[in-house]
Design a protein around this motif. Structure first.
Motif, PDB file in Angstrom:
ATOM      1  N   GLU A   3      42.798  13.906 -12.580  1.00 18.44           N
ATOM      2  CA  GLU A   3      42.101  14.828 -11.683  1.00 18.44           C
ATOM      3  C   GLU A   3      42.788  16.185 -11.654  1.00 18.44           C
ATOM      4  OE1 GLU A   3      42.391  12.483  -8.212  1.00 18.44           O
ATOM      5  OE2 GLU A   3      40.456  11.495  -8.468  1.00 18.44           O
ATOM      6  N   ASN A   9      38.405  17.960  -7.556  1.00 16.87           N
ATOM      7  CA  ASN A   9      38.696  17.294  -6.301  1.00 16.87           C
ATOM      8  C   ASN A   9      38.510  15.791  -6.498  1.00 16.87           C
ATOM      9  OD1 ASN A   9      39.250  19.557  -4.704  1.00 16.87           O
ATOM     10  ND2 ASN A   9      37.082  19.939  -4.367  1.00 16.87           N
ATOM     11  N   ARG A  10      39.100  15.007  -5.607  1.00 24.30           N
ATOM     12  CA  ARG A  10      38.927  13.564  -5.693  1.00 24.30           C
ATOM     13  C   ARG A  10      37.461  13.201  -5.472  1.00 24.30           C
ATOM     14  NH1 ARG A  10      40.829  10.967  -1.694  1.00 24.30           N
ATOM     15  NH2 ARG A  10      40.674  12.804  -0.372  1.00 24.30           N
ATOM     16  N   ALA A  13      36.031  13.231  -1.946  1.00 22.61           N
ATOM     17  CA  ALA A  13      35.781  14.576  -1.417  1.00 22.61           C
ATOM     18  C   ALA A  13      34.454  15.121  -1.927  1.00 22.61           C
ATOM     19  CB  ALA A  13      36.918  15.515  -1.799  1.00 22.61           C
ATOM     20  N   TYR A  68      37.383  17.763   8.346  1.00 25.91           N
ATOM     21  CA  TYR A  68      37.500  19.104   7.754  1.00 25.91           C
ATOM     22  C   TYR A  68      37.427  20.223   8.785  1.00 25.91           C
ATOM     23  CZ  TYR A  68      36.874  16.680   3.328  1.00 25.91           C
ATOM     24  OH  TYR A  68      37.034  15.838   2.247  1.00 25.91           O
ATOM     25  N   ILE A  98      37.103  21.835   2.356  1.00 19.29           N
ATOM     26  CA  ILE A  98      37.491  20.717   1.484  1.00 19.29           C
ATOM     27  C   ILE A  98      38.658  21.123   0.596  1.00 19.29           C
ATOM     28  CG2 ILE A  98      36.730  19.294  -0.462  1.00 19.29           C
ATOM     29  CD1 ILE A  98      34.005  19.103   0.842  1.00 19.29           C
ATOM     30  N   LYS A 101      41.888  20.969   2.590  1.00 16.93           N
ATOM     31  CA  LYS A 101      42.315  19.591   2.816  1.00 16.93           C
ATOM     32  C   LYS A 101      42.802  18.952   1.531  1.00 16.93           C
ATOM     33  CE  LYS A 101      42.613  15.968   5.552  1.00 16.93           C
ATOM     34  NZ  LYS A 101      43.459  15.945   6.765  1.00 16.93           N
ATOM     35  N   GLU A 102      42.056  19.132   0.446  1.00 13.02           N
ATOM     36  CA  GLU A 102      42.430  18.536  -0.828  1.00 13.02           C
ATOM     37  C   GLU A 102      43.735  19.116  -1.361  1.00 13.02           C
ATOM     38  OE1 GLU A 102      40.816  15.920  -2.817  1.00 13.02           O
ATOM     39  OE2 GLU A 102      40.348  15.666  -0.699  1.00 13.02           O
ATOM     40  N   THR A 103      43.942  20.420  -1.141  1.00 16.14           N
ATOM     41  CA  THR A 103      45.193  21.046  -1.575  1.00 16.14           C
ATOM     42  C   THR A 103      46.375  20.451  -0.824  1.00 16.14           C
ATOM     43  OG1 THR A 103      44.081  23.122  -2.150  1.00 16.14           O
ATOM     44  CG2 THR A 103      46.455  23.224  -1.744  1.00 16.14           C
ATOM     45  N   TRP A 106      46.907  17.021  -2.211  1.00 17.22           N
ATOM     46  CA  TRP A 106      47.425  17.169  -3.572  1.00 17.22           C
ATOM     47  C   TRP A 106      48.909  17.511  -3.544  1.00 17.22           C
ATOM     48  CZ3 TRP A 106      49.327  21.322  -6.514  1.00 17.22           C
ATOM     49  CH2 TRP A 106      49.310  21.152  -7.907  1.00 17.22           C
TER      50      TRP A 106
END
Length: 253
Positions: A3, A9-10, A13, A68, A98, A101-103, A106
């Protein structure tokens, strides 16, 4: 790892993004629409007594909104003078939320595994890795696989002894690509190939870099740019192939 290499993104997500976009479609339906009225009625029931409704789209999407920090949109929807953002505004807000949050997630994953210590230097954010962008043709997939493994190798600062030249080093990749006499012929070949695509002053700037900086440049790390984008692509394709040949020469033969 895959990924991060591709900069995606996962999958959860991405699914949550689709659900939030469907939510906006429901909210944007005309007043009096059956689907919208049913949604509002069930939303009011859920907000007033959450213990009665635990399954379905509404509790699911409300949980996503809180995750989020977009839950104010539900409050606005239930207010007398509700204001629904445009599709463009909503799409932008959702994507940014998103990404934040994903960062964060990660960063946590990368920090928890020391094998990714070196990987984070050339890949400091969630975006398509340069090795993926440059080596996305089938001809270069083998190079991409080798470099991906190199990026996620364990990092050590202890001195090690080279099996080829009996000299000590701290970073094996740096030593193999820029210092070891066993790969000198390959370095000369790379210099000759780069001379055909770079201007003399550009080539000189590359050759004058120290071993660590030169290795990071070969891997496409986000360092000070030297070339324009088309030239950078040609440079990295040559550099990736060079690294793979160095690894083969050093370890396989």
């Amino acid at each position: 790892m895959a990924e991060s290499m591709v900069g995606l993104n996962r999958l959860p997500a991405i699914i949550e993004y689709r659900k939030l976009m469907f939510l906006h479609k429901l909210m944007s339906l005309p007043s009096g629409s059956v689907s919208r009225d049913i949604f509002i009625r069930k939303l009011i029931l859920f907000v007033s007594d959450r213990s009665r409704i635990t399954l379905g789209f509404i509790p699911d999407v409300c949980q996503i909104l809180f995750k989020y920090e977009l839950h104010e949109i539900v409050n606005n929807l239930l207010s007398p003078q509700h204001n629904i953002p445009s599709k463009f505004e909503w799409k932008s807000s959702v994507k940014n939320a998103i990404l934040r949050k994903e960062t964060y997630l990660w960063d946590q994953r990368m920090a928890a595994d020391r094998d990714f210590t070196f990987f984070r230097i050339p890949q400091p954010a969630i975006e398509p890795a340069v090795v993926y962008k440059v080596s996305n043709l089938s001809l270069y997939r083998n190079s991409m696989l080798v470099i991906a493994r190199l990026w996620t190798r364990p990092v050590t600062l202890e001195n090690q002894l080279c099996i080829k030249c009996n000299k000590t080093y701290q970073d094996e990749l740096v030593h193999v690509t820029c210092e070891c006499p066993s790969t000198l012929a390959l370095r000369n070949q790379l210099t000759d190939s780069l001379a055909s695509i770079l201007l003399p002053d550009e080539l000189l700037r590359v050759l004058e870099l120290d071993s660590v900086s030169q290795t990071l440049r070969f891997l496409g790390a986000p360092v000070e740019p030297i070339f324009d984008t088309p030239t950078e692509t040609l440079f990295l394709r040559n550099a990736f192939a060079f690294i793979v040949n160095c690894i083969r020469t050093h370890f396989e033969y």
